[in-house]
Design a protein around this motif. Structure first.
Motif, PDB file in Angstrom:
ATOM      1  N   ALA A 281       0.736  -1.265  -0.145  1.00 52.94           N
ATOM      2  CA  ALA A 281       0.073   0.011  -0.010  1.00 52.94           C
ATOM      3  C   ALA A 281       0.848   1.321  -0.033  1.00 52.94           C
ATOM      4  N   GLN A 282       2.080   1.000   0.684  1.00 51.74           N
ATOM      5  CA  GLN A 282       3.023   2.333   0.267  1.00 51.74           C
ATOM      6  C   GLN A 282       3.338   2.475  -0.985  1.00 51.74           C
ATOM      7  N   ILE A 283       3.418   1.366  -1.855  1.00 56.71           N
ATOM      8  CA  ILE A 283       3.951   1.590  -3.141  1.00 56.71           C
ATOM      9  C   ILE A 283       2.579   1.941  -3.905  1.00 56.71           C
ATOM     10  N   ALA A 284       1.539   1.282  -3.916  1.00 58.10           N
ATOM     11  CA  ALA A 284       0.506   1.654  -4.614  1.00 58.10           C
ATOM     12  C   ALA A 284      -0.534   2.764  -3.913  1.00 58.10           C
ATOM     13  N   ARG A 285       0.097   4.030  -3.716  1.00 56.93           N
ATOM     14  CA  ARG A 285      -0.633   4.729  -2.832  1.00 56.93           C
ATOM     15  C   ARG A 285      -1.793   5.564  -3.657  1.00 56.93           C
ATOM     16  N   GLN A 286      -1.868   5.395  -4.932  1.00 55.62           N
ATOM     17  CA  GLN A 286      -3.202   5.968  -5.577  1.00 55.62           C
ATOM     18  C   GLN A 286      -4.157   4.756  -6.002  1.00 55.62           C
ATOM     19  N   GLY A 287      -3.545   3.666  -5.845  1.00 53.78           N
ATOM     20  CA  GLY A 287      -4.369   2.378  -5.905  1.00 53.78           C
ATOM     21  C   GLY A 287      -5.077   1.806  -4.625  1.00 53.78           C
ATOM     22  N   GLN A 288      -5.341   0.538  -4.769  1.00 55.55           N
ATOM     23  CA  GLN A 288      -6.173  -0.172  -3.636  1.00 55.55           C
ATOM     24  C   GLN A 288      -5.423  -1.484  -3.264  1.00 55.55           C
ATOM     25  N   VAL A 289      -5.132  -1.799  -2.005  1.00 60.94           N
ATOM     26  CA  VAL A 289      -4.736  -2.969  -1.815  1.00 60.94           C
ATOM     27  C   VAL A 289      -5.523  -3.572  -0.547  1.00 60.94           C
ATOM     28  N   PHE A 290      -6.065  -4.598  -1.001  1.00 62.06           N
ATOM     29  CA  PHE A 290      -7.129  -5.486   0.046  1.00 62.06           C
ATOM     30  C   PHE A 290      -6.200  -6.645   0.728  1.00 62.06           C
ATOM     31  N   ALA A 291      -6.395  -6.368   2.022  1.00 62.31           N
ATOM     32  CA  ALA A 291      -5.601  -7.451   2.831  1.00 62.31           C
ATOM     33  C   ALA A 291      -6.662  -8.429   3.360  1.00 62.31           C
TER      34      ALA A 291
END
Length: 416
Positions: A281-291
């Motif tokens: 999520a720190q890399i894909a800051r404009q995206g979405q990371v679903f954990a």
């Protein structure tokens, strides 16, 4: 042929604490070698012949080996503290001069005495000597231990250990400082770390730490974070699942293989306490990371870990896959981690939702490796496999030794 050198362990009670065999070796020796304190313990009274040669050694290990090499076949006894093979001189000497040159006669280690005094088992304890191990590395290992035994030093006394632990928010141990073990002046002090750091103790002490029941590991509290590859101890972990967190080195490789961009939509399936998802999520800051995590305790720890990072892209999902991802947007990157038999099935189901992107699967068993690779290739995904062996260096005496982590397999592929 040179006479073998006997390395005899001596306790604080000197000759009185030796077995008959050890006393006989000392009394019949032509040469006694040791630091002055050791020599004083065994040369009082009539137990040693007045003609014995006494060699006081207080210098370097190299100087000691040179003196031992020049004994010319004399019956020699090297006096050492406690058990000479337990953080003692015997291992260095046998490695340096050869095992055939020595016989080792151990005494009760002061570490063994300390655990006996506090009535705790030491069969699975973390044991180390602060004379040869860096304090920072020791503190990081203590974080996830249940019981700890430390040989402290004058430079790093118990109060310094307590201070270092508290500075890293490790405040969940009961502490015991055992002084002058085996002597009439023996003392055992019990307290929490706050009280121990306010006290002074004699140089001859062993520090024992016992974790309070049911306490989770706490993160180190560092204020500066890396974009990825943060130290493992920065993340809060579940005690029963200690060691299941994806190691930082493996995280770095997996994140690189996923080829994340600022607008990536990623699923982390089996996110645990969230180390992989948070760094993604720190890399894909404009995206979405679903954990996605089904264990309630790990899900709660993930929320706590996320508070340390500014990660608006992170979307924790409490539920069991594949049901938990039914309403999620299709991913462009998937990471699956785990050790259970369900991993291949989860990979098969996840591949039905990714149309174009990268997938990386971390497994620890060869059986899961073969099964995951077969699932991916049957779905038309060309795979690459990495076996990742990591060993982390530790300083012991004047050498660097390496502690190996469990090997991990990483199966990666491009979809579409």
């Amino acid at each position: 042929m040179n006479e073998r050198i006997h390395i005899v362990g001596i306790g604080d009670d000197g000759l009185d604490g030796l077995t008959g065999h050890a006393r006989r070796l000392v009394s019949e020796a032509e040469v006694l070698i040791g630091n002055q304190a050791m020599l004083d313990k065994v040369t009082d009274g009539d137990s040693v012949d007045d003609g014995v040669q006494r060699i006081a050694v207080d210098g370097t290990l190299d100087a000691l080996t040179k003196k031992l090499a020049g004994l010319d076949g004399k019956r020699a006894v090297l006096l050492a503290g406690g058990d000479p093979l337990f953080y003692g001189i015997a291992k260095f000497l046998t490695d340096s001069l050869g095992k055939e040159r020595f016989e080792v006669v151990p005494n009760v280690s002061s570490m063994q005495l300390a655990f006996a005094r506090v009535k705790e088992s030491w069969d699975d304890a973390y044991l180390t000597n602060l004379a040869i191990a860096p304090l920072d590395r020791v503190v990081d290992t203590i974080r996830t231990a249940d019981r700890v035994g430390l040989f402290t030093t004058e430079a790093i006394p118990p109060r310094a250990v307590a201070e270092a632990l508290l500075d890293r928010r490790i405040d969940y141990f009961n502490a015991y400082v055992c002084e002058n073990l085996g002597t009439p002046n023996e003392t055992v002090t019990q307290g929490d770390l706050q009280s121990i750091r306010q006290q002074s103790f004699s140089p001859l002490n062993v520090m024992v730490l016992v974790r309070r029941k049911g306490v989770a590991d706490r993160p180190s509290g560092a204020t500066r974070h890396r974009l990825f590859g943060n130290p493992d101890d920065l993340f809060l972990q579940s005690r029963p699942k200690r060691g299941l967190l994806t190691p930082s080195e493996v995280r770095c490789i997996a994140l690189a293989e996923l080829e994340l961009t600022p607008d990536t939509v990623m699923w982390d399936v089996g996110a645990g306490s969230g180390s992989m998802a948070i760094e993604a999520a720190q890399i894909a800051r404009q995206g979405q990371v679903f954990a996605i995590e089904m264990d309630a305790e790990d899900y709660g720890l993930m929320l706590e870990n996320a508070k340390m990072f500014d990660v608006p892209a992170l979307q924790p999902v409490h539920g069991q896959a594949p049901e938990a991802w039914q309403n999620l947007p299709d991913p462009t990157a998937i990471f699956v981690g785990g050790s259970g038999r369900m991993v291949p099935d989860l990979v098969r189901a996840a591949l039905q939702r990714i149309k174009h992107g990268r997938i990386a699967v971390s497994v620890s068993s060869p059986d899961n490796l073969v099964a995951v690779q077969a699932v991916m290739e049957s779905s038309g995904v060309q795979t690459e496999v990495r076996m990742i062996n990591i060993a982390r260096g530790t300083n012991q005496l004047d050498r660097v030794r390496f502690e190996s982590l469990n090997p991990m397999f990483l199966v990666v592929g491009q979809v579409g």
